[in-house]
Design an enzyme around this catalytic site. Structure first.
Site, short mmCIF file in Angstrom:
data_model
loop_
_atom_site.label_atom_id
_atom_site.label_comp_id
_atom_site.label_asym_id
_atom_site.label_seq_id
_atom_site.Cartn_x
_atom_site.Cartn_y
_atom_site.Cartn_z
N HIS A 167 4.86 -6.19 -4.64
CA HIS A 167 3.43 -6.49 -4.74
C HIS A 167 2.57 -5.27 -4.49
O HIS A 167 2.97 -4.32 -3.81
CB HIS A 167 3.03 -7.62 -3.80
CG HIS A 167 3.08 -7.24 -2.35
ND1 HIS A 167 4.25 -7.06 -1.68
CD2 HIS A 167 2.11 -7.02 -1.44
CE1 HIS A 167 4.02 -6.75 -0.43
NE2 HIS A 167 2.72 -6.71 -0.25
N TYR A 169 0.82 -1.22 0.00
CA TYR A 169 0.00 0.00 0.00
C TYR A 169 0.86 1.27 0.00
O TYR A 169 0.33 2.36 0.10
CB TYR A 169 -0.94 0.00 1.21
CG TYR A 169 -1.97 -1.11 1.19
CD1 TYR A 169 -2.96 -1.14 0.21
CD2 TYR A 169 -1.96 -2.12 2.14
CE1 TYR A 169 -3.91 -2.15 0.18
CE2 TYR A 169 -2.92 -3.14 2.13
CZ TYR A 169 -3.90 -3.15 1.14
OH TYR A 169 -4.83 -4.15 1.12
N ASP A 216 -1.83 -11.00 8.65
CA ASP A 216 -0.95 -12.04 8.09
C ASP A 216 0.50 -11.84 8.51
O ASP A 216 1.19 -12.81 8.80
CB ASP A 216 -1.02 -12.03 6.56
CG ASP A 216 -2.34 -12.58 6.08
OD1 ASP A 216 -2.71 -13.68 6.50
OD2 ASP A 216 -3.01 -11.89 5.29
N TYR A 233 -11.48 -1.32 -0.34
CA TYR A 233 -11.53 -0.88 1.07
C TYR A 233 -10.28 -0.11 1.47
O TYR A 233 -10.27 0.55 2.51
CB TYR A 233 -11.75 -2.09 1.99
CG TYR A 233 -10.50 -2.77 2.53
CD1 TYR A 233 -9.77 -3.64 1.74
CD2 TYR A 233 -10.06 -2.52 3.83
CE1 TYR A 233 -8.63 -4.25 2.23
CE2 TYR A 233 -8.90 -3.14 4.33
CZ TYR A 233 -8.19 -4.00 3.52
OH TYR A 233 -7.05 -4.59 4.01
N ARG A 234 -9.24 -0.14 0.65
CA ARG A 234 -7.94 0.41 1.05
C ARG A 234 -7.07 0.32 -0.19
O ARG A 234 -7.27 -0.54 -1.03
CB ARG A 234 -7.39 -0.49 2.14
CG ARG A 234 -6.05 -0.18 2.71
CD ARG A 234 -5.74 -1.26 3.74
NE ARG A 234 -4.49 -1.02 4.43
CZ ARG A 234 -3.94 -1.90 5.26
NH1 ARG A 234 -4.54 -3.05 5.49
NH2 ARG A 234 -2.82 -1.63 5.87
#
Ligand code: ADP
Length: 592
Positions: A451, A140, A202, A532-533
């Protein structure tokens, strides 16, 4: 506070900028590198010249000490790539150019009083600051700011105490630098783990506060972290200190001669979320109007526990599985946040793509079947857990097993049945709140793996799951990637997390990932799905999809932003909310 006389408006605003602002004073994006002074930052804050920046850095050092101010002056500082030793200065898994999402400096306050002073300083110099707690927000944007050259506020470096664990009330009060590992270790060291558990995402290296206010999830019954937070202490952009909920009610025994942040809080602060009147916590979640300096989080009472795996053999079992999951979850027979994982997510935790294919082409259904057979897994794999005393667990298991048995070929496993399955062994820990970093392995599916997450919300129906899977798999394959993803089942919806793994040293791979994600956002929105994000690079695009009634929600966000942060100094552009002295179109993120 006074206007900064040294302000050099638009020094780094060349004429060819994107969009072109009609706001004469709007802050603009520097194109290319700023002329660098020796020892100066690689990227200056917007509308700030070298001299002004130097004065700012000196003043910041007077507040926090020189050892807590780091000017990012050397590209070598942008080379850190390890989750375990994360960079505090840039996005380690860069999707934009490596020098794009970069701080000018990182400043680490030592206490709440210093955070307040730093906000006043930022207002005085009109320099944007970007708070983060640990900076492991990988996928993110990590620690990086939305606006290049912002000053990173490293909240976690010095402010990292577990302030309280109340076993009877089952809650903790923490500072920004407390990671999930830290809080878990605290319980273990104080012999409290047999009484209370935390919930972990996670990867356990992130902070409780950062993850919670970003609305991250874990997998126990307390998996919705935002739902489980209770009470915050927040520094507003003005430097004002606020306690939310019951924290606004003074503790009659508090020593009022102390600074406010040191005063004993109301006993109910971590027991009742809402207090009285409007409930303001929401504006501090994925927001840019406050720096969270303390937060309460509810803990789960330790209980009996049994994790399990259900493997489903066919790709098209997705539809049936989700139809089975919905009533079980709504009725809380599924007590936790279970996950329905695509075979390649597990395969990527367990190995590398080259173990299965030497071709660049996305793996075919036949190849996916072969991987599933080899790993003794299904095309979809459902990881859940049962909680409570054994008789209760037994009844729950009968219900769960009975329901999934309707899928031909479904197989049922407990962790002891597959001792070498590292995903099952890791989920066994995660679903009882024991942190780990094993899931990080899947990033290495490709060499130099970086990622991005594409994370749309889906209703818990077979049709919606299938539609989202079809869209995201088709686009993945069209752009030359394997589909890797999981459905994370919340109380009434699923977070569909698509893990876009690209080779971060290969410009073409990065470009394809970036372009593909933009296309996924549009196609999802056209089908009524929103995320959502998201990563810094996609915030504007996703914010624009939440456009009901002529963007009324964004207009409300902007009113709040401009009222609380009139100079636009706190995290401008965060989640697509731009203060009035910036214009979104001047800050578009180039695809490189
Ligand atoms: P993690 O703790 O998982 O490493 P980060 O520290 O990278 O996560 O934080 C993720 C994002 O959450 C940041 O980029 C920032 O937008 C927001 N954030 C984190 N901590 C704070 C805080 N204490 N106050 C305000 N916003 C924060």
């Amino acid at each position: 506070m006074h206007n900064n006389p040294e302000k050099d408006i638009n020094t780094f605003a060349p004429e060819d900028q994107v969009g072109g602002s009609t706001h004469p004073g709007a802050y603009r994006q520097p194109h290319g590198s700023a002329p660098q002074q020796p020892g100066g930052p690689l990227v200056l804050p917007p509308n700030t010249n070298s001299q002004t920046f130097k004065s700012y850095a000196q003043r910041a050092a007077e507040i926090v000490g020189t050892e807590n101010v780091t000017v990012i002056s050397d590209e070598a500082e942008l080379s850190q790539k390890s989750y375990l030793e994360p960079s505090k200065a840039h996005d380690m898994f860069n999707i934009a150019d490596k020098t794009y999402f970069v701080c000018s400096a990182v400043v680490a306050p030592r206490g709440v009083g210093e955070v307040q002073e730093l906000m006043k300083l930022a207002n005085e110099f009109e320099i944007p600051v970007w708070p983060f707690s640990i900076g492991r927000n990988v996928g993110y944007g990590g620690a990086a700011p939305r606006v290049p050259g912002s000053v990173g506020l490293d909240m976690g470096r010095n402010m990292n105490r577990v302030l309280k664990v109340d076993v009877e009330g089952a809650y903790a009060l923490v500072e920004p630098g407390v990671t999930f590992f830290d809080l878990h270790d605290y319980l273990v060291k104080n012999n409290l783990r047999d009484q209370v558990w935390i919930d972990v995402p996670d990867l356990g290296g992130g902070s409780v506060i950062g993850n919670t206010i970003e609305r991250g999830v874990g997998y126990t019954p307390y998996g919705d972290h935002w739902m489980m937070h209770c009470g915050m202490e927040v520094v507003l952009p003005s430097g004002e200190l606020v306690r939310t909920g019951m924290g606004a009610l003074p503790n009659p025994n508090a020593d009022t001669s102390k600074p406010h942040h040191e005063q004993e809080a109301n006993e109910s602060w971590q027991l009742f979320n809402y207090g009285f009147g409007p409930y303001n916590d929401g504006i501090f979640s994925q927001g840019s109007v406050g720096i969270v300096v303390k937060m309460g989080i509810w803990l789960m009472k330790a209980t009996g526990y049994q994790s399990y795996l259900i493997t489903l053999p066919e790709d098209n079992d997705l539809h049936k599985a989700v139809e089975i999951i919905r009533p079980l979850r709504v009725n809380m027979v599924l007590q936790n946040v279970p996950t329905l994982r695509h075979i390649l997510l597990d395969a990527a935790v367990m190995g590398h793509r080259t173990d299965y294919s030497q071709s660049d082409k996305p793996l075919t259904d036949d190849e996916l079947d072969a991987i599933a057979a080899k790993l003794d897994l299904g095309r979809w794999n459902f990881y859940g857990a049962l909680y409570g005393p054994e008789p209760v667990r037994d009844v729950m298991w009968q219900a769960v097993k009975g329901a999934f048995s309707a899928i031909p070929g479904a197989k049922f496993f407990f962790p002891e049945d597959q001792p070498n399955n590292i995903v099952l062994q890791t989920r066994h820990k995660t679903l009882q709140g024991i942190p780990s970093v094993t899931e990080l392995n899947w990033v290495d599916w490709l060499p130099n793996g970086g990622h991005l997450f594409f994370s749309p919300i889906a209703p818990v129906t077979g049709d919606d799951a299938e539609t989202q899977y079809k869209i995201t798999r088709r686009l993945s394959e069209r752009y030359g990637f394997d589909f890797i993803g999981t459905f994370v089942v919340g109380m009434r919806e699923m977070h569909h997390i698509v893990c876009i793994v690209y080779n971060r040293k290969d410009a073409d791979s990065r470009r394809r990932a970036h372009t593909m994600m933009k296309e996924m956002i549009n196609e999802a929105a056209a089908n009524g799905y929103g995320e959502y994000r998201t990563h810094l690079a996609m915030m504007d695009q996703i914010a624009a999809t939440y456009s009901f009634n002529n963007n009324a929600n964004m207009r409300l966000n902007e009113v709040i932003k401009n009222a609380l942060d009139p100079k636009g100094i706190l995290a401008p552009g965060k989640n697509g909310v731009w203060p009035k002295n910036y214009r979104a179109k001047d800050w578009q993120v180039p695809i490189v």
